[in-house]
Design a protein around this motif. Structure first.
Motif, short mmCIF file in Angstrom:
data_model
loop_
_atom_site.label_atom_id
_atom_site.label_comp_id
_atom_site.label_asym_id
_atom_site.label_seq_id
_atom_site.Cartn_x
_atom_site.Cartn_y
_atom_site.Cartn_z
N LYS A 154 -92.67 49.97 90.00
CA LYS A 154 -92.12 49.21 91.12
C LYS A 154 -92.82 49.58 92.43
O LYS A 154 -93.11 50.74 92.68
N MET A 155 -93.08 48.56 93.25
CA MET A 155 -93.63 48.80 94.59
C MET A 155 -92.48 49.23 95.49
O MET A 155 -91.37 48.69 95.41
N ARG A 156 -92.73 50.22 96.36
CA ARG A 156 -91.71 50.76 97.25
C ARG A 156 -92.24 50.75 98.68
O ARG A 156 -93.41 51.05 98.90
N GLU A 157 -91.36 50.47 99.64
CA GLU A 157 -91.77 50.56 101.03
C GLU A 157 -91.50 51.98 101.50
O GLU A 157 -90.39 52.50 101.39
N CYS A 158 -92.54 52.63 101.99
CA CYS A 158 -92.45 54.02 102.45
C CYS A 158 -93.06 54.12 103.84
O CYS A 158 -93.85 53.28 104.25
N THR A 159 -92.71 55.19 104.55
CA THR A 159 -93.17 55.38 105.92
C THR A 159 -94.21 56.50 105.98
O THR A 159 -94.00 57.58 105.43
N VAL A 160 -95.31 56.22 106.68
CA VAL A 160 -96.37 57.22 106.87
C VAL A 160 -95.83 58.33 107.76
O VAL A 160 -95.28 58.07 108.83
N THR A 161 -95.97 59.59 107.30
CA THR A 161 -95.53 60.73 108.10
C THR A 161 -96.70 61.44 108.76
O THR A 161 -96.55 62.01 109.84
N SER A 162 -97.87 61.43 108.10
CA SER A 162 -99.07 62.02 108.70
C SER A 162 -100.31 61.44 108.05
O SER A 162 -100.26 60.94 106.93
N VAL A 163 -101.42 61.50 108.78
CA VAL A 163 -102.69 60.96 108.31
C VAL A 163 -103.74 62.07 108.37
O VAL A 163 -103.80 62.82 109.35
N THR A 164 -104.54 62.17 107.31
CA THR A 164 -105.65 63.12 107.27
C THR A 164 -106.95 62.35 107.06
O THR A 164 -106.91 61.13 106.91
N GLU A 165 -108.07 63.05 107.01
CA GLU A 165 -109.35 62.37 106.78
C GLU A 165 -109.46 61.82 105.35
O GLU A 165 -110.25 60.93 105.09
N ILE A 193 -109.53 54.92 107.70
CA ILE A 193 -108.09 54.75 107.60
C ILE A 193 -107.55 54.12 108.87
O ILE A 193 -107.84 54.57 109.98
N ARG A 194 -106.75 53.06 108.72
CA ARG A 194 -106.23 52.31 109.86
C ARG A 194 -104.72 52.45 110.05
O ARG A 194 -104.15 51.75 110.86
N VAL A 195 -104.08 53.32 109.31
CA VAL A 195 -102.64 53.50 109.47
C VAL A 195 -102.38 54.72 110.34
O VAL A 195 -103.23 55.59 110.49
N LYS A 196 -101.17 54.75 110.90
CA LYS A 196 -100.78 55.89 111.72
C LYS A 196 -99.35 56.29 111.36
O LYS A 196 -98.64 55.55 110.69
N SER A 197 -98.97 57.44 111.81
CA SER A 197 -97.62 57.94 111.56
C SER A 197 -96.59 56.92 112.04
O SER A 197 -96.72 56.37 113.12
N GLY A 198 -95.62 56.64 111.18
CA GLY A 198 -94.57 55.67 111.50
C GLY A 198 -94.78 54.31 110.87
O GLY A 198 -93.86 53.50 110.80
N ASP A 199 -96.01 54.00 110.42
CA ASP A 199 -96.29 52.72 109.77
C ASP A 199 -95.60 52.65 108.42
O ASP A 199 -95.50 53.64 107.70
N GLY A 200 -95.14 51.46 108.07
CA GLY A 200 -94.56 51.22 106.75
C GLY A 200 -95.61 50.66 105.81
O GLY A 200 -96.40 49.79 106.20
N LEU A 201 -95.67 51.15 104.58
CA LEU A 201 -96.62 50.66 103.58
C LEU A 201 -95.91 50.42 102.25
O LEU A 201 -94.99 51.15 101.89
N MET A 202 -96.37 49.41 101.52
CA MET A 202 -95.87 49.17 100.17
C MET A 202 -96.77 49.95 99.21
O MET A 202 -97.99 49.74 99.19
N VAL A 203 -96.17 50.87 98.46
CA VAL A 203 -96.93 51.71 97.53
C VAL A 203 -96.22 51.78 96.19
O VAL A 203 -95.06 51.41 96.06
N ARG A 204 -96.96 52.27 95.21
CA ARG A 204 -96.43 52.47 93.86
C ARG A 204 -96.72 53.90 93.45
O ARG A 204 -97.83 54.41 93.68
N VAL A 205 -95.76 54.56 92.85
CA VAL A 205 -95.94 55.94 92.36
C VAL A 205 -96.76 55.87 91.08
O VAL A 205 -96.41 55.17 90.14
N THR A 206 -97.87 56.62 91.05
CA THR A 206 -98.70 56.66 89.84
C THR A 206 -98.50 57.95 89.04
O THR A 206 -98.76 57.98 87.85
N ASN A 207 -98.06 59.01 89.72
CA ASN A 207 -97.86 60.28 89.03
C ASN A 207 -96.92 61.17 89.83
O ASN A 207 -97.02 61.24 91.04
#
Length: 168
Positions: free
Chosen positions: A47-58, A91-105
């Motif tokens: 299932k795709m889930r909407e999650c919030t970016v907490t931090s961004v690295t390189e 990478i074009r996202v920043k902390s606080g952005d919402g993304l649709m993701v799927r858990v792979t592992n």
């Protein structure tokens, strides 16, 4: 006291010792990961889930997976799509952005959750197997003499699909 008990009982834990410091933190983290893993399985592993970016690295982004367990997942830059990354891999996202993701592992031991932005796709081999089983059933149900028009059309479609798969 304690030395005498160790001599008598070996390494048996008597119940009066509780995990301390780092051990307690590891145990708590493991419990959170196990709870999260059960939640993922219950709600649908693909299932795709909407999650919030907490931090961004390189190399990617960490996302809050939601829920009371406080688990974060890692979305590697190679698993990003659309607005999250440009065509050069920046990478074009920043902390606080919402993304649709799927858990792979979910790695309970390592305390890691791997994510992707790609939706789940049934492997082609499963589709081909299902199509062939359906075709076989239709043929068995057809009169012994001639195939029905639907059965013949289905067989032709499956053969075309299989030949396209082999050309890839």
């Amino acid at each position: 006291g304690r030395r005498k008990a160790e001599e008598l009982y070996g390494d048996v834990v008597t119940g009066d010792e509780a995990p301390t410091g780092g051990e307690a933190a590891k145990l708590e983290a493991r419990k959170r990961m196990e709870k999260f893993q059960k939640r993922v399985k219950k709600s649908g592993e693909n299932k795709m889930r909407e999650c919030t970016v907490t931090s961004v690295t390189e190399y990617g982004a960490f996302l809050d997976m939601g829920g009371v367990d406080g688990v974060q997942g890692m979305l590697h830059v190679s698993k990003m799509q659309g607005k999250a990354v440009d065509k050069y891999g920046k990478i074009r996202v920043k902390s606080g952005d919402g993304l649709m993701v799927r858990v792979t592992n979910v790695d309970v031991e390592g305390g890691k959750v791997e994510l992707t932005m790609a939706p789940y796709q049934t492997p082609d081999t499963e589709i081909d197997k299902e199509a062939m089983e359906t075709l076989k059933r239709i043929n068995e149900e057809a009169d012994s003499g001639a195939k029905s028009a639907f059965s013949a059309a289905w067989e032709e479609a499956v053969k075309k699909s299989a030949s396209k798969q082999r050309k890839r």
